[in-house]
Design an enzyme around this catalytic site. Structure first.
Site, short mmCIF file in Angstrom:
data_model
loop_
_atom_site.label_atom_id
_atom_site.label_comp_id
_atom_site.label_asym_id
_atom_site.label_seq_id
_atom_site.Cartn_x
_atom_site.Cartn_y
_atom_site.Cartn_z
N LYS A 14 -0.24 4.29 6.53
CA LYS A 14 -1.66 4.31 6.34
C LYS A 14 -2.50 4.67 7.63
O LYS A 14 -1.86 4.90 8.77
CB LYS A 14 -1.98 2.69 6.08
CG LYS A 14 -1.77 2.25 4.66
CD LYS A 14 -1.89 0.99 4.28
CE LYS A 14 -1.40 0.45 2.78
NZ LYS A 14 -2.02 -0.81 2.45
N TYR B 281 -5.41 3.50 -6.26
CA TYR B 281 -5.45 2.30 -6.40
C TYR B 281 -6.35 1.73 -7.32
O TYR B 281 -6.72 0.33 -7.50
CB TYR B 281 -6.38 1.58 -4.90
CG TYR B 281 -5.21 1.52 -3.63
CD1 TYR B 281 -4.08 1.12 -3.87
CD2 TYR B 281 -5.54 2.01 -2.45
CE1 TYR B 281 -3.25 0.80 -2.63
CE2 TYR B 281 -4.79 2.09 -1.58
CZ TYR B 281 -3.66 1.57 -1.52
OH TYR B 281 -2.86 1.20 -0.45
N ASN C 166 -1.99 -2.78 6.86
CA ASN C 166 -0.58 -3.35 6.81
C ASN C 166 0.25 -2.05 7.20
O ASN C 166 1.47 -2.21 6.71
CB ASN C 166 -0.28 -4.16 5.84
CG ASN C 166 -0.16 -3.48 4.37
OD1 ASN C 166 -0.94 -2.43 4.49
ND2 ASN C 166 -0.23 -4.44 3.34
N HIS D 138 2.02 2.14 2.63
CA HIS D 138 2.08 1.89 1.30
C HIS D 138 3.63 2.52 0.76
O HIS D 138 3.82 3.29 1.21
CB HIS D 138 0.92 2.73 0.58
CG HIS D 138 1.30 2.81 -0.90
ND1 HIS D 138 0.91 1.88 -1.77
CD2 HIS D 138 1.86 3.76 -1.62
CE1 HIS D 138 1.26 2.38 -3.05
NE2 HIS D 138 1.75 3.24 -2.99
N GLU E 244 2.03 8.25 -8.57
CA GLU E 244 1.59 8.42 -7.11
C GLU E 244 2.11 9.82 -6.55
O GLU E 244 1.55 10.39 -5.91
CB GLU E 244 1.93 7.13 -6.33
CG GLU E 244 1.47 6.00 -6.82
CD GLU E 244 1.92 4.73 -6.05
OE1 GLU E 244 2.84 4.83 -5.27
OE2 GLU E 244 1.34 3.62 -6.28
P1 IDP Z 1 1.73 -3.60 -1.47
O1 IDP Z 1 1.12 -2.58 -0.57
O2 IDP Z 1 2.42 -4.51 -0.83
O3 IDP Z 1 2.17 -3.13 -2.77
P2 IDP Z 1 -0.18 -4.57 -3.00
O4 IDP Z 1 -0.42 -5.87 -3.92
O5 IDP Z 1 -0.41 -3.42 -4.21
O6 IDP Z 1 0.57 -4.63 -1.81
O7 IDP Z 1 -1.98 -4.47 -2.62
C1 IDP Z 1 -2.39 -2.99 -2.17
C2 IDP Z 1 -2.91 -3.05 -0.46
O8 IDP Z 1 -4.01 -3.88 -0.57
C3 IDP Z 1 -1.99 -3.73 0.41
O9 IDP Z 1 -1.04 -3.10 1.01
C4 IDP Z 1 -3.04 -4.42 1.36
O10 IDP Z 1 -3.30 -3.48 2.27
C5 IDP Z 1 -4.06 -4.74 0.46
N1 IDP Z 1 -4.08 -6.07 -0.04
C6 IDP Z 1 -3.46 -6.69 -0.99
N2 IDP Z 1 -3.93 -8.10 -1.03
C7 IDP Z 1 -4.75 -8.42 0.10
C8 IDP Z 1 -5.43 -9.24 0.19
O11 IDP Z 1 -5.29 -10.62 -0.30
N3 IDP Z 1 -6.29 -9.41 1.45
C9 IDP Z 1 -6.75 -8.13 2.04
N4 IDP Z 1 -5.80 -7.13 1.69
C10 IDP Z 1 -5.13 -7.25 0.35
MG MG Z 2 1.27 -2.10 -4.40
#
Ligand code: IDP
Ligand code: MG
Length: 152
Positions: free
Chosen positions: A14, A54, A117, A120, A131
């Site tokens: 990212k 997304y 974070n 992805h 994807e």
């Molecule tokens: P993942 O990346 O671990 O698969 P997902 O639930 O698919 O997680 O969420 C996609 C992205 O959205 C996450 O990687 C993170 O960047 C963001 N995200 C997910 N949940 C939260 C949250 O509760 N607060 C803020 N950002 C979130």
């Molecule tokens: Mg995800």
């Protein structure tokens, strides 16, 4: 135990990972695990592409911030191939929240915030197929043999 089948999965370093100079560290972890990089692309995701990538998160409270972040600068998109690549990569990435991600995982070792974070990774065969088609529409994946293929 039965060996996993060869799968292909999508990873995005990212914009925060690229800006922190961690792209090489992240690619290196996958290479050392014997996952094969079969396509790579540096690009800035458009809002339209972000909404397709997304789509499952549309309407959630964190969605606007997520789209703002993922479009905020270049990402490194990778297609990785290897045995059980989809689940192996998810294990190496760690939990979504870096504070909960296990040490040894990419987010656990290097991450500090939830939206930025670092990375992805596709979460299922269906997600990987969808994807990968979005980021590598030509489907032009490279074929080569790793020198450590006996372990792959
Ligand atoms: P993942 O990346 O671990 O698969 P997902 O639930 O698919 O997680 O969420 C996609 C992205 O959205 C996450 O990687 C993170 O960047 C963001 N995200 C997910 N949940 C939260 C949250 O509760 N607060 C803020 N950002 C979130
Ligand atoms: Mg995800």
């Amino acid at each position: 135990m039965v060996e996993g089948v060869i799968e292909r999965t999508l990873v995005l370093v990212k914009p925060d990972g690229v800006r922190r100079g961690l792209a090489g560290e992240i690619v290196g972890r996958f290479e050392r695990k014997t996952l094969k990089v079969v396509a790579a692309r540096m690009l800035t995701i458009t809002p339209e592409m972000a909404s397709r990538h997304y789509a499952e998160h549309a309407g959630k409270p964190f969605y606007p911030g997520l789209v703002t972040h993922i479009t905020s600068g270049p990402v490194l998109a990778l297609a990785l191939e290897g045995r059980s690549a989809i689940s192996v990569v998810r294990l190496m990435v760690g939990a979504t929240n870096p504070q909960a991600a296990a040490p040894g995982t990419i987010r656990g070792d290097l991450g500090s915030a939830v939206t930025p974070n670092l990375i992805h990774a596709s979460d299922s065969p269906a997600s990987a197929e969808r994807e990968l088609a979005l980021f590598f529409p030509s489907g032009d994946y490279q074929s080569y043999t790793r020198l450590d293929a006996e372990f792959a």
